[in-house]
Enzyme design. Structure first.
Site, PDB file in Angstrom:
ATOM      1  N   GLY A  19       0.818  -1.208   0.000  1.00 33.90           N
ATOM      2  CA  GLY A  19       0.000   0.000   0.000  1.00 33.90           C
ATOM      3  C   GLY A  19       0.850   1.255   0.000  1.00 33.90           C
ATOM      4  N   PHE A  20       0.161   2.367   0.017  1.00 36.69           N
ATOM      5  CA  PHE A  20       0.796   3.690   0.005  1.00 36.69           C
ATOM      6  C   PHE A  20       1.784   3.831   1.181  1.00 36.69           C
ATOM      7  CE2 PHE A  20      -0.496   8.184   1.606  1.00 36.69           C
ATOM      8  CZ  PHE A  20       0.680   8.767   1.138  1.00 36.69           C
ATOM      9  N   ILE A  21       1.279   3.726   2.390  1.00 43.87           N
ATOM     10  CA  ILE A  21       2.134   3.983   3.555  1.00 43.87           C
ATOM     11  C   ILE A  21       3.084   2.807   3.798  1.00 43.87           C
ATOM     12  CG2 ILE A  21       2.155   4.518   6.029  1.00 43.87           C
ATOM     13  CD1 ILE A  21      -0.657   5.774   5.649  1.00 43.87           C
ATOM     14  N   TYR A 159     -15.760   2.756   8.900  1.00 41.12           N
ATOM     15  CA  TYR A 159     -14.296   2.683   8.902  1.00 41.12           C
ATOM     16  C   TYR A 159     -13.745   3.164  10.245  1.00 41.12           C
ATOM     17  CZ  TYR A 159      -9.499   4.227   7.993  1.00 41.12           C
ATOM     18  OH  TYR A 159      -8.138   4.439   8.079  1.00 41.12           O
ATOM     19  N   LYS A 163     -11.503   1.190  13.231  1.00 40.07           N
ATOM     20  CA  LYS A 163     -10.203   1.596  13.788  1.00 40.07           C
ATOM     21  C   LYS A 163     -10.289   1.739  15.308  1.00 40.07           C
ATOM     22  CE  LYS A 163      -7.633   1.594  10.160  1.00 40.07           C
ATOM     23  NZ  LYS A 163      -6.444   0.740  10.028  1.00 40.07           N
TER      24      LYS A 163
HETATM   25  N1  LIG Z   1      -3.647   7.150   4.013  1.00 37.58           N
HETATM   26  C1  LIG Z   1      -4.173   7.791   5.046  1.00 37.58           C
HETATM   27  O1  LIG Z   1      -4.391   9.010   5.018  1.00 37.58           O
HETATM   28  C2  LIG Z   1      -4.495   7.048   6.308  1.00 37.58           C
HETATM   29  C3  LIG Z   1      -5.033   7.776   7.383  1.00 37.58           C
HETATM   30  C4  LIG Z   1      -5.329   7.102   8.560  1.00 37.58           C
HETATM   31  C5  LIG Z   1      -5.078   5.754   8.669  1.00 37.58           C
HETATM   32  N2  LIG Z   1      -4.572   5.071   7.605  1.00 37.58           N
HETATM   33  C6  LIG Z   1      -4.327   3.634   7.764  1.00 37.58           C
HETATM   34  O2  LIG Z   1      -3.001   3.364   7.355  1.00 37.58           O
HETATM   35  C7  LIG Z   1      -2.931   2.064   6.763  1.00 37.58           C
HETATM   36  C8  LIG Z   1      -2.343   2.152   5.382  1.00 37.58           C
HETATM   37  O3  LIG Z   1      -3.165   3.024   4.602  1.00 37.58           O
HETATM   38  P1  LIG Z   1      -2.847   3.324   3.076  1.00 37.58           P
HETATM   39  O4  LIG Z   1      -3.373   4.660   2.779  1.00 37.58           O
HETATM   40  O5  LIG Z   1      -1.434   2.975   2.788  1.00 37.58           O
HETATM   41  O6  LIG Z   1      -3.833   2.269   2.387  1.00 37.58           O
HETATM   42  P2  LIG Z   1      -3.542   1.239   1.198  1.00 37.58           P
HETATM   43  O7  LIG Z   1      -4.885   0.726   0.800  1.00 37.58           O
HETATM   44  O8  LIG Z   1      -2.703   1.864   0.157  1.00 37.58           O
HETATM   45  O9  LIG Z   1      -2.711   0.093   1.921  1.00 37.58           O
HETATM   46  C9  LIG Z   1      -3.307  -0.954   2.628  1.00 37.58           C
HETATM   47  C10 LIG Z   1      -2.728  -2.264   2.099  1.00 37.58           C
HETATM   48  O10 LIG Z   1      -3.319  -3.320   2.861  1.00 37.58           O
HETATM   49  C11 LIG Z   1      -3.588  -4.394   1.973  1.00 37.58           C
HETATM   50  N3  LIG Z   1      -4.666  -5.211   2.533  1.00 37.58           N
HETATM   51  C12 LIG Z   1      -5.991  -4.889   2.610  1.00 37.58           C
HETATM   52  N4  LIG Z   1      -6.659  -5.919   3.157  1.00 37.58           N
HETATM   53  C13 LIG Z   1      -5.757  -6.882   3.451  1.00 37.58           C
HETATM   54  C14 LIG Z   1      -5.837  -8.170   4.020  1.00 37.58           C
HETATM   55  N5  LIG Z   1      -7.010  -8.686   4.407  1.00 37.58           N
HETATM   56  N6  LIG Z   1      -4.703  -8.902   4.167  1.00 37.58           N
HETATM   57  C15 LIG Z   1      -3.506  -8.389   3.750  1.00 37.58           C
HETATM   58  N7  LIG Z   1      -3.364  -7.184   3.190  1.00 37.58           N
HETATM   59  C16 LIG Z   1      -4.478  -6.429   3.051  1.00 37.58           C
HETATM   60  C17 LIG Z   1      -3.989  -3.733   0.677  1.00 37.58           C
HETATM   61  O11 LIG Z   1      -3.815  -4.593  -0.447  1.00 37.58           O
HETATM   62  C18 LIG Z   1      -3.059  -2.520   0.633  1.00 37.58           C
HETATM   63  O12 LIG Z   1      -1.882  -2.796  -0.096  1.00 37.58           O
HETATM   64  C19 LIG Z   1      -4.364   1.517   6.796  1.00 37.58           C
HETATM   65  O13 LIG Z   1      -4.518   0.740   7.952  1.00 37.58           O
HETATM   66  C20 LIG Z   1      -5.202   2.775   6.880  1.00 37.58           C
HETATM   67  O14 LIG Z   1      -6.463   2.513   7.467  1.00 37.58           O
HETATM   68  C21 LIG Z   1      -4.272   5.689   6.434  1.00 37.58           C
END
Ligand SMILES: NC(=O)c1ccc[n+]([C@@H]2O[C@H](COP(=O)([O-])OP(=O)(O)OC[C@H]3O[C@@H](n4cnc5c(N)ncnc54)[C@H](O)[C@@H]3O)[C@@H](O)[C@H]2O)c1
Length: 325
Positions: A19-21, A159, A163
């Protein structure tokens, strides 16, 4: 005199690595010499090709397992190899608005999945967890900036519920099983590789194509946007420095920006004039987010450094070479 600080390299499991982060955090960890094993199921929430691109520079340095946090046997098979110092658990179904379409799925993937991760850690003696929580747990709290000590029992979307439920679950598992879990409440993260459905990425795409940008509400709702490098700093610091037991930290940029102002700034970074269309506020959206990061500063040395114009310029440069179809 130069101080000499030697840190033992760690072995880490990073869930959501594609994912992104997750991909940015993993790059930082590999860069400093840690051994990283990644887990991701390449969920269809957005294109697999984008996720493959996210991890392209990690391939060859990191083992990436195509597996699901809902699959306890898969987690057991990984952790029973032994030697893991910690788990960075970032895998989740992310996004507020999509969670309104399938509330149950968000609880199943995020809450049950997090329980599997934590239970597998306990079973295999891995003691430290860093968990990606969210500013969305604050709901429509009007008491800004948000502090971790505030009550958070009125989340505004499924969502956010998922969390908050994960936080409560982890606090209990820490008490019961001696786990250490640090929950990081990320405030709207942006930068290269940002998820394609998130506002900055979506708006920038529209502006680049000379399409109108749809703003929900009157443009006064605001977000505390946090540049990805600052989030990586805070996440890695939590891994290295969070106290034992359960802890909660806001990781934000600390300078909220109104939606209408955001669009102007994105336009400036892209050197284009945005055209705007207004639509009503969407259910589940909150009016504002704003982090007080004093606790993270004190315990983790967290200090957001990248201001929004600089962050948007870096994002715009990335977008030029990585346009989504
Ligand atoms: N981007 C933001 O602004 C933000 C803000 C608050 C919290 N978050 C949290 O940070 C984390 C990363 O967010 P992101 O923006 O990188 O999202 P993202 O969707 O880019 O990354 C999440 C990754 O988790 C993987 N994934 C989803 N379900 C899965 C499963 N059942 N088993 C294994 N892998 C799985 C996805 O394929 C994806 O690559 C998440 O938990 C998100 O809720 C993000």
């Amino acid at each position: 005199m130069k101080s000499c600080y030697l840190r033992a390299a760690m072995k880490l499991l990073v869930t959501g690595i594609a994912g992104f982060i997750g991909s940015h955090v993993a790059e930082r960890l590999v860069g400093r010499g840690d051994t990283v094993v990644g887990l991701d199921n390449f969920d269809a929430f957005y294109a697999r090709s984008m996720k493959e691109r996210n991890v392209s520079s990690l391939r060859g340095h990191v083992e990436i397992v195509d597996g699901d946090i809902g699959d306890r046997a898969c987690l057991d098979a990984l952790l029973q190899r032994g030697g893991f110092d910690a788990v960075l658990h970032l895998a989740a179904l992310a996004g507020v608005r999509p969670s309104l379409r399938a509330p149950w799925r968000y609880q199943l993937v995020n809450v049950v999945g997090t329980s599997h991760v934590a239970e597998a850690m306990v079973a295999h003696g891995v003691g430290r967890l860093v968990f990606a929580s969210s500013s969305s747990v604050y709901g429509n709290n009007t008491d800004v900036p948000y502090e971790e000590s505030q009550r958070v029992d009125l989340p505004a979307s499924p969502y956010a519920v998922s969390k908050r439920a994960c936080e409560l679950l982890l606090a209990t598992l820490c008490d019961l099983f001696g786990l250490s879990a640090s929950c990081l409440r990320y405030f709207t993260v942006y930068g290269p590789r940002q998820r394609p459905e998130m506002a900055i990425h979506k708006f920038a795409r529209s502006i680049t194509r000379d399409e109108p940008v749809t703003l929900f509400g009157d443009g006064t709702s605001s977000r505390d946007y946090t540049y990805i490098d600052d989030i990586v700093d805070g996440t890695v610091a939590a891994l290295d420095r969070a106290p034992n037991g359960f802890s909660l930290y806001n990781l934000g940029g600390t300078r909220p920006v109104a939606l209408a102002e955001l669009v102007v700034r994105i336009g400036r970074a892209l050197a284009r004039e945005p055209r705007i269309v207004h639509e009503p506020m969407q259910p589940g959206d909150v009016l504002r987010t704003w982090a007080n990061t004093a606790r993270a500063e004190r315990d983790l040395g967290y200090c957001p450094r990248v201001n929004m114009d600089e962050g948007l310029t870096r994002f715009a440069e990335w977008l030029q070479h990585n346009a989504v179809d």
